[in-house]
Each structure stands twice: as C-alpha cells, then as structure tokens.
Design a protein around this motif. Sequence first.
Motif, PDB file in Angstrom:
ATOM      1  N   CYS A  11       0.819  -1.215   0.000  1.00 28.32           N
ATOM      2  CA  CYS A  11       0.000   0.000   0.000  1.00 28.32           C
ATOM      3  C   CYS A  11       0.855   1.270   0.000  1.00 28.32           C
ATOM      4  O   CYS A  11       0.733   2.097  -0.910  1.00 28.32           O
ATOM      5  CB  CYS A  11      -0.955  -0.046   1.181  1.00 28.32           C
ATOM      6  SG  CYS A  11      -2.038   1.375   1.326  1.00 28.32           S
ATOM      7  N   SER A  31      -5.198   5.714   3.884  1.00 30.14           N
ATOM      8  CA  SER A  31      -4.254   4.602   3.900  1.00 30.14           C
ATOM      9  C   SER A  31      -2.881   5.056   4.365  1.00 30.14           C
ATOM     10  O   SER A  31      -2.460   6.185   4.127  1.00 30.14           O
ATOM     11  CB  SER A  31      -4.155   3.984   2.504  1.00 30.14           C
ATOM     12  OG  SER A  31      -5.400   3.473   2.098  1.00 30.14           O
ATOM     13  N   SER A  84      -4.834   1.063   7.978  1.00 31.43           N
ATOM     14  CA  SER A  84      -5.812   1.889   7.272  1.00 31.43           C
ATOM     15  C   SER A  84      -6.627   2.600   8.345  1.00 31.43           C
ATOM     16  O   SER A  84      -6.972   2.008   9.365  1.00 31.43           O
ATOM     17  CB  SER A  84      -6.724   1.036   6.389  1.00 31.43           C
ATOM     18  OG  SER A  84      -5.967   0.324   5.425  1.00 31.43           O
ATOM     19  N   CYS A  92      -2.671  -2.958  -8.277  1.00 31.38           N
ATOM     20  CA  CYS A  92      -3.673  -3.953  -7.869  1.00 31.38           C
ATOM     21  C   CYS A  92      -3.539  -5.216  -8.713  1.00 31.38           C
ATOM     22  O   CYS A  92      -3.645  -6.336  -8.194  1.00 31.38           O
ATOM     23  CB  CYS A  92      -5.083  -3.378  -8.027  1.00 31.38           C
ATOM     24  SG  CYS A  92      -5.503  -2.090  -6.840  1.00 31.38           S
ATOM     25  N   LEU A 150      -8.685  -8.033  -1.534  1.00 33.58           N
ATOM     26  CA  LEU A 150      -8.427  -6.607  -1.337  1.00 33.58           C
ATOM     27  C   LEU A 150      -8.304  -5.846  -2.645  1.00 33.58           C
ATOM     28  O   LEU A 150      -8.909  -4.784  -2.831  1.00 33.58           O
ATOM     29  CB  LEU A 150      -7.155  -6.421  -0.505  1.00 33.58           C
ATOM     30  CG  LEU A 150      -6.675  -4.966  -0.369  1.00 33.58           C
ATOM     31  CD1 LEU A 150      -7.707  -4.119   0.338  1.00 33.58           C
ATOM     32  CD2 LEU A 150      -5.342  -4.904   0.360  1.00 33.58           C
ATOM     33  N   ASN A 151      -7.497  -6.365  -3.565  1.00 30.83           N
ATOM     34  CA  ASN A 151      -7.210  -5.603  -4.773  1.00 30.83           C
ATOM     35  C   ASN A 151      -8.422  -5.439  -5.685  1.00 30.83           C
ATOM     36  O   ASN A 151      -8.443  -4.536  -6.523  1.00 30.83           O
ATOM     37  CB  ASN A 151      -6.066  -6.255  -5.539  1.00 30.83           C
ATOM     38  CG  ASN A 151      -4.733  -6.066  -4.833  1.00 30.83           C
ATOM     39  OD1 ASN A 151      -4.383  -4.961  -4.433  1.00 30.83           O
ATOM     40  ND2 ASN A 151      -4.005  -7.150  -4.649  1.00 30.83           N
ATOM     41  N   TRP A 164      -9.921  -2.203  -3.680  1.00 35.04           N
ATOM     42  CA  TRP A 164      -9.103  -0.992  -3.640  1.00 35.04           C
ATOM     43  C   TRP A 164      -9.070  -0.336  -5.017  1.00 35.04           C
ATOM     44  O   TRP A 164      -9.010  -1.010  -6.041  1.00 35.04           O
ATOM     45  CB  TRP A 164      -7.685  -1.357  -3.184  1.00 35.04           C
ATOM     46  CG  TRP A 164      -6.819  -0.166  -2.901  1.00 35.04           C
ATOM     47  CD1 TRP A 164      -7.197   1.023  -2.367  1.00 35.04           C
ATOM     48  CD2 TRP A 164      -5.417  -0.073  -3.136  1.00 35.04           C
ATOM     49  NE1 TRP A 164      -6.116   1.859  -2.251  1.00 35.04           N
ATOM     50  CE2 TRP A 164      -5.017   1.219  -2.710  1.00 35.04           C
ATOM     51  CE3 TRP A 164      -4.462  -0.955  -3.644  1.00 35.04           C
ATOM     52  CZ2 TRP A 164      -3.689   1.654  -2.791  1.00 35.04           C
ATOM     53  CZ3 TRP A 164      -3.144  -0.520  -3.718  1.00 35.04           C
ATOM     54  CH2 TRP A 164      -2.764   0.764  -3.298  1.00 35.04           C
ATOM     55  N   GLU A 165      -9.120   0.982  -5.030  1.00 34.69           N
ATOM     56  CA  GLU A 165      -9.096   1.779  -6.260  1.00 34.69           C
ATOM     57  C   GLU A 165     -10.268   1.473  -7.195  1.00 34.69           C
ATOM     58  O   GLU A 165     -10.131   1.475  -8.411  1.00 34.69           O
ATOM     59  CB  GLU A 165      -7.764   1.609  -7.006  1.00 34.69           C
ATOM     60  CG  GLU A 165      -6.584   2.225  -6.299  1.00 34.69           C
ATOM     61  CD  GLU A 165      -6.716   3.732  -6.102  1.00 34.69           C
ATOM     62  OE1 GLU A 165      -7.788   4.295  -6.360  1.00 34.69           O
ATOM     63  OE2 GLU A 165      -5.746   4.351  -5.654  1.00 34.69           O
TER      64      GLU A 165
END
Length: 544
Positions: free
Chosen positions: A133, A218, A268, A302, A419-420, A423-424
Amino acid sequence: MAATTHTVTNQAPPLVGYDVYTSDRALTEAVERHVAPELLEEAREELRELGRTAGSSQAQEWGAQANENPPKLRTHDRYGNRIDEVEFHPAWHRLLGHAVSAGLTNAWGRPAGHVRRAAGFLVWTQAEAGNGCPLSMTHASVPALRTDPALAAEWEPRLTSQVYEEGLRPASLKAGALFGMGMTEKQGGSDVRANTTRAEPIAGDGEYLLTGHKWFCSAPMSDGFLVLGQAAGGLTCFLVPRVLQDGTRNVFRIQRLKDKLGNRSNASSEVEFDGTWARRVGDEGRGVRTIIEMVAATRLDCVLGSAALMRQSVAQAIHHSAYRSAFGGLLIDKPLMRNVLADLALESEAATALALRLAAAYDADTEEERAFLRLAVPAAKYWVTKRCTPTVAEALECLGGNGYVEESGMPRLLRESPLNSIWEGSGNVQALDVLRALQREPQALNAFLQEVGKARGADHRLDGAIKDLLTELADLNGIEARARRLVERMALVLQGSLLVRWAPPEVADAFCASRLGGDWGAAFGTLPHTLDLASIVDRARAVV
C-alpha cells in the motif's frame, strides 16, 4: 511415548530458501521480453537479489511477525498531548525498508523503470502483501505532483529515493519520504464527487485549510497525503504534510484504525481534518483530473499484487503436491490433481503476462500505448483481481487440512486475496470506466484491438473470441447491464493474445481451449485431458 510414536513422514518441507524471481519462468521471460538488451543484466541481478531475499526464511518470518503484531494507534502521549501516531512491529519496518531500498517506489525516469519495478513489486509482495500500500501510493503520487512543478521539485526526489526513514519529522529533514492518500468519505465511497471536506484558501499562494473527514486514509504513518476537498471552484486535489516545516504536527486526527479482513500488517485509518494546512495540487475544480494518472498507476499495482498472490499460492500448491503422497503415489502425478494444478498455473501465468505488458506500455509512453492503457488497465484490474480469490482458495485446498492451518501461510494469502478487487474501485467501477472510455475515447478501442490483433491467425479459438468481442462491442443495447461480461471477454482475449504470442505452445493451447474455446467447467481442474498438463505444471514449479 511421543518419541516412539511421533515420527513425521509424508509431509512436504517448507518452500523456503529459494529465489522467488528466477523460479518464476513466466515472470523472468516477461522481463527479458520487455527490457532492452543493454539493461537486461542489470535488471536480472537486482531482481535476483530481491528474489533471494523474498524467498528467504528471514523475509518469511518478517511477514509472519508483521501480521501477528498488527499496527497500534497511539492517540496521546503520557502527558495527554495529542500525537496521533501509529506504532508498527520492527518486522514491518524491515519489510518496507528493504522494498524502498530495492527501488519499489521509483519507476519514473529510469530506463525500463516500470517493468523493473513491476517485476520487483510482484516478487516482494510474495513475502508480504501489506507493505504494498505505501509503496504503491508513494510511486503513484509522482504524476499527480508533476501538475505543479514547484511541488514536484520539492517532493519527487524524496519519494523516488531508495532511502527509508521511519518517524514523524519535517520531510525536508529526511532523505526519503512516503505518501498515503485520503480520497473516500463515509457518504460517497467511490463517488468522490460527493465529498464534503471543505477547503478554504488562506494568505499563502495555493495554501488552504481543510475541514472534514476521510473514511479510508491509507498508510497514516506517511510523510504526506494526497486528498480531495471541495474548494470554491469545485473538487480539488491537495497535499497534506504530516509534519509542518517548523516541526509542529499538522492537524491530522486519527480516529481509529480499521479492523480489516486481511492486509493486517498495514494500517488503514479514519481521519479528521480541522483547520489542517494543505497545498493545492493542480487547479481548483480539477481534482479528479489531477489524480487520474495516480489512480491508473495504483490500479496497475492492484493487478500486480493479485498476480503476486496467485503466483505464491500456485507455487505453494505445486510444491506441496510434489512431496505429498496419497493413494499410492505423489499428488503431482495424479491426473486429477495435475489438472487442477495446471489450471491454476494458467491463471497465474496469464495474470503475470498481462501485468508486465501494462508496465511495458508505461515505459514506452507513446500516444498509442497511452491509448491502449486507457482500456487495458481497468479491464485487467477488473478481471485479474476477480480471479485472485478463487485461485488462492483452490490452491489452499490442494494442501488439504494443512492449507487451512495458519502456519502454512495460505490463510494469510486467502484473507489478502479480495483486497485488490476493492481498492481503487471495485468491479462495477472498473466496468463503468471501460464503458466510459469506449464511448468517449475511440482511439483507446483502436489501440486495444490493434494489440489483440497481433496474434490473429495463430489460434482459431482466439480468432473466434475476437470476432465475438467485436460483435458485442457493436451492440450498445443494454450495454451497462452487461458491462461485466464485456470487460471479462476483453481481458480474456487480451490475455489469450499475449500467451499465443509469447508463452510456450502447451500454455497457449490450454488457455485458448479453456478460457476462449469454451471447454472449461465452473471450477478449476476441468481442462481437456488431452492437453500437455504435465509440462504446464512443471513450468510453474518453484525449485528450491
């Protein structure tokens, strides 16, 4: 009694003391493909060194320790002063420090920098994914800061430095710095235009005071943060330093650390701004435009992070099966287990080939490659991150009950695996982004089709898939409701094209037969039995 009955047999030795880089043939071949010959030996040596460290017992122990001792929030010192510090286990600092020294925050401006960094990121994430991260955000913040030459001149040397310095003090006093970000808020999530954080200008040029909250901030131990806030001209990007130039701490109230499913070694947080000093990055009202390249870069990470988790889980599954015997023979020699392992290996290699191709496009930085990335990045982010969790879960099952036990390391990989995809921007955000590019940027589709078309005529199943994709693209009726299916097909066709051009024939044949030819079941291990599955498994094996 224990001495005579507790004889351990038929257990696989740990996968340790190996080179994570050189044992990954898909990755090493991608690096050799995308790095110029005059740079190749230097790139090989730096990646071998990182690979040996990532596969060492020491790095594996650091990863375990960092997860067993997650970060702790210290809001006040012993006297009652607000400090808002996050305390990490020493293993976290060792992992992050080694990654920074290996150049994983520095791809910009060095030859083949993105491919070399991408390969290193994929290698090091297999030791521990949590430090990805801050590495990713520090790396990705550079193009956003370049919209303001003065800010870039001040911060870029620190962000691309290969020196890691922990601790909160003015960034000007540090040889290297890290960046985090705070974009999302409670009420908006991915819809950042719903942000309510207020930005009020003060006397200095480009200086503001921020008031508001961030639902996900983050890496709160970082030296600076890129955040979004509402200025008079609309949503705007700002740089928030953690410590001000005079040594006082900026107003950065950490309310709590998130208690997450995985990624437990990384912090986070939720933060509050209350008269927090910030510098504007880019023009007022251009916040999304300012951070768009940062978002694209973190989305590539990611893809890389998911590819790394897939690779490590597949390496563990094949390693276990090569030593474990059942029903009269080694698991790896059993036809059904071989089918499962080959299917997993295909998924991993396709993800690696795609991720490194995207990194090479960043290095090329031509108009055509930038147009290609506009579609390929969200499509890859959608598909590869979606495939990560089922891949890791199936690999865990290959270890049986041993895989379900924490000591195997597989549960940590499984907790990390979703997670990936979140995220984003989660799956729907990526799919809608692809639609937006298709509708507004015709040059992006042209570049994408030129890329996949480079393999036309080499495999009839790929040719058929490209034809079907063109038919889907020509029909805009109900396009949003079927966007996921469209983006999935785009990603698979792109992966198929890359493998047909560059992978061994047995890998390309199996991928096209299953993913593009329709001869594939809903679960792993349903490849056509006539394929050369043994060669696929042997290629993916990590040799100690």
